[in-house]
Scaffold this motif. Structure first.
Motif, PDB file in Angstrom:
ATOM      1  N   VAL A 127     -16.824  34.921 106.440  1.00  0.00           N
ATOM      2  CA  VAL A 127     -15.986  33.927 105.774  1.00  0.00           C
ATOM      3  C   VAL A 127     -16.752  32.613 105.720  1.00  0.00           C
ATOM      4  O   VAL A 127     -17.330  32.183 106.722  1.00  0.00           O
ATOM      5  N   HIS A 128     -16.751  32.002 104.548  1.00  0.00           N
ATOM      6  CA  HIS A 128     -17.357  30.684 104.401  1.00  0.00           C
ATOM      7  C   HIS A 128     -16.255  29.691 104.095  1.00  0.00           C
ATOM      8  O   HIS A 128     -15.515  29.855 103.128  1.00  0.00           O
ATOM      9  N   THR A 129     -16.123  28.660 104.919  1.00  0.00           N
ATOM     10  CA  THR A 129     -15.126  27.625 104.678  1.00  0.00           C
ATOM     11  C   THR A 129     -15.477  26.370 105.462  1.00  0.00           C
ATOM     12  O   THR A 129     -16.116  26.442 106.510  1.00  0.00           O
ATOM     13  N   GLU A 130     -15.032  25.256 104.924  1.00  0.00           N
ATOM     14  CA  GLU A 130     -15.127  23.985 105.634  1.00  0.00           C
ATOM     15  C   GLU A 130     -13.743  23.539 106.100  1.00  0.00           C
ATOM     16  O   GLU A 130     -13.617  22.495 106.732  1.00  0.00           O
ATOM     17  N   LEU A 131     -12.714  24.308 105.781  1.00  0.00           N
ATOM     18  CA  LEU A 131     -11.344  23.928 106.098  1.00  0.00           C
ATOM     19  C   LEU A 131     -11.041  24.214 107.568  1.00  0.00           C
ATOM     20  O   LEU A 131     -11.158  25.355 108.022  1.00  0.00           O
ATOM     21  N   PRO A 132     -10.639  23.186 108.318  1.00  0.00           N
ATOM     22  CA  PRO A 132     -10.431  23.350 109.770  1.00  0.00           C
ATOM     23  C   PRO A 132      -9.432  24.449 110.136  1.00  0.00           C
ATOM     24  O   PRO A 132      -9.657  25.190 111.096  1.00  0.00           O
ATOM     25  N   ALA A 133      -8.340  24.581 109.397  1.00  0.00           N
ATOM     26  CA  ALA A 133      -7.338  25.598 109.746  1.00  0.00           C
ATOM     27  C   ALA A 133      -7.914  27.008 109.634  1.00  0.00           C
ATOM     28  O   ALA A 133      -7.641  27.872 110.473  1.00  0.00           O
ATOM     29  N   TYR A 134      -8.722  27.259 108.618  1.00  0.00           N
ATOM     30  CA  TYR A 134      -9.319  28.588 108.450  1.00  0.00           C
ATOM     31  C   TYR A 134     -10.441  28.813 109.454  1.00  0.00           C
ATOM     32  O   TYR A 134     -10.646  29.928 109.926  1.00  0.00           O
TER      33      TYR A 134
ATOM     34  N   ILE B 124     -17.939  37.018  97.334  1.00  0.00           N
ATOM     35  CA  ILE B 124     -17.375  38.257  96.797  1.00  0.00           C
ATOM     36  C   ILE B 124     -15.893  38.098  96.468  1.00  0.00           C
ATOM     37  O   ILE B 124     -15.338  38.872  95.703  1.00  0.00           O
ATOM     38  N   ALA B 125     -15.259  37.076  97.044  1.00  0.00           N
ATOM     39  CA  ALA B 125     -13.856  36.760  96.773  1.00  0.00           C
ATOM     40  C   ALA B 125     -13.630  35.311  97.191  1.00  0.00           C
ATOM     41  O   ALA B 125     -14.391  34.759  97.983  1.00  0.00           O
ATOM     42  N   VAL B 126     -12.560  34.719  96.630  1.00  0.00           N
ATOM     43  CA  VAL B 126     -12.256  33.327  96.939  1.00  0.00           C
ATOM     44  C   VAL B 126     -10.779  33.200  97.269  1.00  0.00           C
ATOM     45  O   VAL B 126      -9.923  33.778  96.595  1.00  0.00           O
ATOM     46  N   VAL B 127     -10.486  32.428  98.315  1.00  0.00           N
ATOM     47  CA  VAL B 127      -9.125  32.044  98.660  1.00  0.00           C
ATOM     48  C   VAL B 127      -9.010  30.556  98.330  1.00  0.00           C
ATOM     49  O   VAL B 127      -9.813  29.758  98.813  1.00  0.00           O
ATOM     50  N   VAL B 128      -8.031  30.196  97.477  1.00  0.00           N
ATOM     51  CA  VAL B 128      -7.821  28.799  97.105  1.00  0.00           C
ATOM     52  C   VAL B 128      -6.559  28.324  97.821  1.00  0.00           C
ATOM     53  O   VAL B 128      -5.482  28.868  97.617  1.00  0.00           O
ATOM     54  N   CYS B 129      -6.709  27.308  98.673  1.00  0.00           N
ATOM     55  CA  CYS B 129      -5.590  26.804  99.465  1.00  0.00           C
ATOM     56  C   CYS B 129      -4.773  25.792  98.684  1.00  0.00           C
ATOM     57  O   CYS B 129      -5.327  24.862  98.114  1.00  0.00           O
ATOM     58  N   ASP B 130      -3.454  25.973  98.684  1.00  0.00           N
ATOM     59  CA  ASP B 130      -2.528  25.096  97.973  1.00  0.00           C
ATOM     60  C   ASP B 130      -3.034  24.800  96.567  1.00  0.00           C
ATOM     61  O   ASP B 130      -3.279  23.649  96.211  1.00  0.00           O
ATOM     62  N   PRO B 131      -3.204  25.833  95.751  1.00  0.00           N
ATOM     63  CA  PRO B 131      -3.876  25.681  94.461  1.00  0.00           C
ATOM     64  C   PRO B 131      -3.098  24.836  93.453  1.00  0.00           C
ATOM     65  O   PRO B 131      -1.881  24.762  93.485  1.00  0.00           O
ATOM     66  N   THR B 132      -3.859  24.233  92.588  1.00  0.00           N
ATOM     67  CA  THR B 132      -3.334  23.523  91.431  1.00  0.00           C
ATOM     68  C   THR B 132      -3.869  24.243  90.201  1.00  0.00           C
ATOM     69  O   THR B 132      -4.858  24.989  90.300  1.00  0.00           O
TER      70      THR B 132
ATOM     71  N   PRO C 173     -21.707  30.664 100.918  1.00  0.00           N
ATOM     72  CA  PRO C 173     -20.733  31.598 100.331  1.00  0.00           C
ATOM     73  C   PRO C 173     -21.293  32.979  99.980  1.00  0.00           C
ATOM     74  O   PRO C 173     -20.526  33.917  99.818  1.00  0.00           O
ATOM     75  N   ARG C 174     -22.604  33.115  99.855  1.00  0.00           N
ATOM     76  CA  ARG C 174     -23.185  34.378  99.392  1.00  0.00           C
ATOM     77  C   ARG C 174     -22.720  35.559 100.245  1.00  0.00           C
ATOM     78  O   ARG C 174     -22.893  35.585 101.447  1.00  0.00           O
ATOM     79  N   GLY C 175     -22.070  36.532  99.579  1.00  0.00           N
ATOM     80  CA  GLY C 175     -21.622  37.749 100.249  1.00  0.00           C
ATOM     81  C   GLY C 175     -20.407  37.582 101.143  1.00  0.00           C
ATOM     82  O   GLY C 175     -20.112  38.461 101.934  1.00  0.00           O
ATOM     83  N   THR C 176     -19.695  36.470 101.015  1.00  0.00           N
ATOM     84  CA  THR C 176     -18.553  36.204 101.892  1.00  0.00           C
ATOM     85  C   THR C 176     -17.246  36.111 101.117  1.00  0.00           C
ATOM     86  O   THR C 176     -17.228  36.094  99.892  1.00  0.00           O
ATOM     87  N   ILE C 177     -16.178  36.010 101.869  1.00  0.00           N
ATOM     88  CA  ILE C 177     -14.898  35.552 101.326  1.00  0.00           C
ATOM     89  C   ILE C 177     -14.928  34.044 101.536  1.00  0.00           C
ATOM     90  O   ILE C 177     -14.980  33.576 102.671  1.00  0.00           O
ATOM     91  N   ALA C 178     -14.946  33.309 100.447  1.00  0.00           N
ATOM     92  CA  ALA C 178     -15.013  31.853 100.540  1.00  0.00           C
ATOM     93  C   ALA C 178     -13.595  31.293 100.475  1.00  0.00           C
ATOM     94  O   ALA C 178     -12.801  31.692  99.633  1.00  0.00           O
ATOM     95  N   VAL C 179     -13.297  30.380 101.369  1.00  0.00           N
ATOM     96  CA  VAL C 179     -11.994  29.718 101.397  1.00  0.00           C
ATOM     97  C   VAL C 179     -12.232  28.269 101.002  1.00  0.00           C
ATOM     98  O   VAL C 179     -13.002  27.560 101.664  1.00  0.00           O
ATOM     99  N   VAL C 180     -11.591  27.857  99.903  1.00  0.00           N
ATOM    100  CA  VAL C 180     -11.844  26.515  99.373  1.00  0.00           C
ATOM    101  C   VAL C 180     -10.550  25.734  99.217  1.00  0.00           C
ATOM    102  O   VAL C 180      -9.472  26.298  99.059  1.00  0.00           O
ATOM    103  N   ALA C 181     -10.683  24.421  99.254  1.00  0.00           N
ATOM    104  CA  ALA C 181      -9.554  23.533  98.967  1.00  0.00           C
ATOM    105  C   ALA C 181      -9.328  23.527  97.459  1.00  0.00           C
ATOM    106  O   ALA C 181     -10.201  23.898  96.681  1.00  0.00           O
TER     107      ALA C 181
END
Length: 141
Positions: free
Chosen positions: A4-11, A51-59, A28-36
């Protein structure tokens, strides 16, 4: 092990609680990236090889322009009432996953079932199947 690649403290904190199955990756290469929810953040993660992205509180801006086949998860507390949602007319199954504090669980489940109903009507007509003899509903708290 899931990267998992993320800079978000909760994740990052959540990943730290799963040391046997999740590791934090530097890129992010080869990971599930979690982004703001920033415009272009999800696309940038995919372009960097996620390989996939999780968008937190998306707009809408945060997911605009993403390829239709991109594996993207929208992480939000509840679906906005004004959201434009469309079900795939070829869908065979619709699911919802709910997580909430005990005091909020009823509201979250009602919201999820309501949106599943809306999507099911839009995607219909569903193929007729034999009725199950037992309910497939399971509750897990």
């Amino acid at each position: 092990m899931i990267a998992v690649h993320t800079e978000l403290p909760a994740y990052r904190a959540a990943a730290a609680e799963l040391p046997q199955s999740v590791r934090i990756a530097a890129s992010p290469r080869g990971t599930i990236a979690v982004v703001a929810a920033r415009a272009g953040a999800a696309a940038a993660a995919l372009d960097a090889g996620a390989i996939a992205v999780v968008v937190c509180d998306p707009t809408p801006e945060a997911v605009a322009g993403l390829p239709r086949d991109a594996p993207v998860v929208l992480d939000r507390a509840l679906l906005r009432a004004d959201a434009q949602v469309h079900a795939d007319p070829h869908a065979a199954l619709l699911t919802a996953e709910c997580a909430a504090a005990p005091a909020d669980l009823d509201a979250v489940v009602v919201d999820a079932v309501g949106w599943l109903r809306t999507l099911a009507v839009e995607a219909g007509p569903w193929p007729r199947r034999r009725r199950a003899r037992r309910s497939a509903v399971r509750w897990r708290c």
